[in-house]
Design an enzyme around this catalytic site. Structure first.
Site, PDB file in Angstrom:
ATOM      1  N   SER A 250      44.406  36.731  33.340  1.00  0.00           N
ATOM      2  CA  SER A 250      45.391  37.809  33.391  1.00  0.00           C
ATOM      3  C   SER A 250      46.176  37.710  34.691  1.00  0.00           C
ATOM      4  O   SER A 250      45.991  36.800  35.489  1.00  0.00           O
ATOM      5  CB  SER A 250      44.678  39.157  33.335  1.00  0.00           C
ATOM      6  OG  SER A 250      43.984  39.360  34.551  1.00  0.00           O
ATOM      7  N   LYS A 251      47.025  38.687  34.878  1.00  0.00           N
ATOM      8  CA  LYS A 251      47.862  38.771  36.072  1.00  0.00           C
ATOM      9  C   LYS A 251      47.028  38.743  37.349  1.00  0.00           C
ATOM     10  O   LYS A 251      47.434  38.173  38.356  1.00  0.00           O
ATOM     11  CB  LYS A 251      48.623  40.097  36.032  1.00  0.00           C
ATOM     12  CG  LYS A 251      50.106  39.903  35.794  1.00  0.00           C
ATOM     13  CD  LYS A 251      50.859  41.181  36.067  1.00  0.00           C
ATOM     14  CE  LYS A 251      52.138  40.874  36.809  1.00  0.00           C
ATOM     15  NZ  LYS A 251      53.194  40.365  35.994  1.00  0.00           N
TER      16      LYS A 251
END
Ligand code: GLU
Length: 482
Positions: A250-251
């Site tokens: 993810s980010k």
């Protein structure tokens, strides 16, 4: 004939997972002289984001990925390439399956289905359609013609379905895990698993290459192909992309949309090269490959079936490789949008880029490292100040500045000579002059070779900055930064 496709749902921007899928499809198409189709799967209207289709196309192009057929060029032989525009075809196929009794109308209400699920759950069974409407007679169906219905596909309840996956080999599914799933919704539009099989057939897709998260959908699509009597394409499911701790990437791990990497100063050819290595390795172990080199060597048999690990450090390493290998001109072009200081006065831009790029892992850093060539430092690194800006240094800097004022020519070797001579005259080591000079001129303790940088910066700026620092030291008024 190899025909592959990338089929994004227009629900956002192009992220690394999608970009990797698109890249691998593109490489297979080019390697085998086939065709690459871009198909926009805009079936779920509620999840769509306006502008997303454009953003995705832009993202793909910026990575160097080009398609032969797609919604921006609906003149292709197998269009339209936007799934919402293919409804007629999906409906015709559903009609056909109904007429052939391979699918049926199901009138069960949501309440009934919920009740069924509850009953099964009470017995510890997983949810599964009861088959209540499977055996309705033609007369019964006609009698209910005004009622809301969905269409379900008759699915074999015994035996197994085998997905011959080009990456992970045969993957077997027990048919008892499937039920008669819905293929057409109450508004008589198709669900993904139905539309995708029809579209893949209609577009003569030979290889369906997509993320592993779709593997569990594949048997359902095979049921559709079989019910319609259509040939089944080859399948290849690309490994998941996980974070180093094996959680979903993810980010938080740095993984983001292609456009954001660009804003972070990642060179897009470096990003494309990095994506290439997310699950694939070259036969000779070479890691730095241009797109055309990748086209020449890319085959699916070198795609791993274990998860690919996303590693931001490796991406930065890759970016650094490109920062130093691409032409100075290219890097100069790429770094320009990151420059927020005026370039009107100061040394030759490309020479500065060339001298600075070795030490930067991205373009944001590079722009920052180049700043002092165009702006005198207004603050000095505090750690350096404590070490190199002592009272004694002011005198050393003064002595250096006096000689720098007159040395000719202003070139690398003569500048080295000035420092050697000054050090000898003052009976100090050359380093005792170099460190304070660097700090005075750049505001920092690290950077390119001092003699290269002062040669480039020029006499006036160097002498002026040394004098400024000297004065600040004497007045004990040195503005610092950490
Ligand atoms: N539209 C699907 C997605 O964005 C792709 C489905 C497929 O490749 O079959 O995940």
């Amino acid at each position: 004939m190899v025909r592959v496709r990338y089929a994004p749902s227009p629900t956002g921007t192009l992220h690394i997972g999608g970009a990797r899928t698109a890249l691998f499809n593109y490489l297979v198409a080019r390697h085998f002289d086939g065709q690459f189709v871009l198909r926009v799967e805009d079936t779920d209207q509620s999840r769509q984001i306006p502008g997303s289709e454009q953003a995705m196309m832009h993202g793909l192009k910026s990575l160097g990925i080009e398609w032969d057929e797609g919604p921006d060029r609906n003149d292709g032989p197998y269009g339209p390439y936007r799934v919402s525009e293919r409804l007629g075809q999906h409906r015709a196929m559903a009609d056909r399956l109904l007429a052939e009794h391979k699918a049926y109308r199901c009138f069960c209400t949501p309440e009934q289905l919920a009740q069924d699920r509850e009953n099964r759950a009470a017995q510890g069974l997983p949810p599964r359609y009861s088959g209540r409407c499977r055996t309705l007679t033609t007369q019964e169906v006609q009698a209910r013609s005004g009622e809301r219905f969905v269409v379900r596909l008759k699915v074999p309840s015994e035996g197994e379905t085998v997905v011959h996956d080009l990456i992970r080999g045969d993957v077997r599914f027990d048919n008892r895990v499937f039920d008669d799933f819905v293929i057409m919704k109450p508004d008589y539009t198709p669900v993904y698993n139905f539309a995708v099989a029809i579209d893949d057939y209609d577009m003569r897709i030979s290889h369906v290459i997509r993320g592993e998260e779709h593997l569990s959908n594949t048997p359902k699509q095979i049921f559709v192909f079989e019910a319609l009597g259509l040939p089944i394409p080859q399948f290849a499911h690309l490994p998941m992309i996980l974070a180093p701790d094996r959680s979903k990437v993810s980010k938080r791990h740095g993984a983001t949309a292609v456009e954001e990497y660009r804003d972070q100063g990642i060179l897009l050819p470096a990003l494309a090269n990095y994506l290439l290595l997310l699950g694939w390795s070259s036969p000779n172990g070479e890691e730095i490959l241009t797109l055309s080199e990748a086209i020449a060597t890319f085959t699916l048999d070198r795609v791993q079936h274990t998860a690919a690990i996303y590693d931001q450090k490796k991406l930065e390493w890759m970016n650094h490789q490109y920062m130093t290998r691409l032409s100075v001109h290219e890097i100069a072009q790429s770094v320009r949008p990151f420059i927020d200081y005026p370039l009107t006065e100061g040394p030759d831009f490309e020479a500065v880029v060339d001298l600075s790029r070795e030490r930067a892992v991205n373009l944001v850093q590079l722009a920052e490292h180049m700043r002092f060539f165009y702006e005198a430092p207004s603050r000095y690194e505090s750690k350096g100040v404590a070490k190199h800006f002592t009272d004694q240094t002011a005198d050393l800097l003064d002595a250096v500045a006096k000689r720098l004022k007159t040395v000719t020519p202003w070139d690398h070797d003569h500048l080295v000579q000035v420092y050697d001579d000054t050090a000898a005259a003052l009976n100090v080591k050359r380093a005792a002059l170099i460190h304070p000079t660097r700090l005075a001129v750049t505001g920092r303790t690290v950077g390119p070779g001092l003699f290269e940088l002062i040669t480039l910066l020029g006499r006036d700026a160097v002498v002026e900055r040394i004098n400024t620092a000297q004065n600040l030291i004497r007045r004990h008024q040195i503005p610092t930064v950490d």
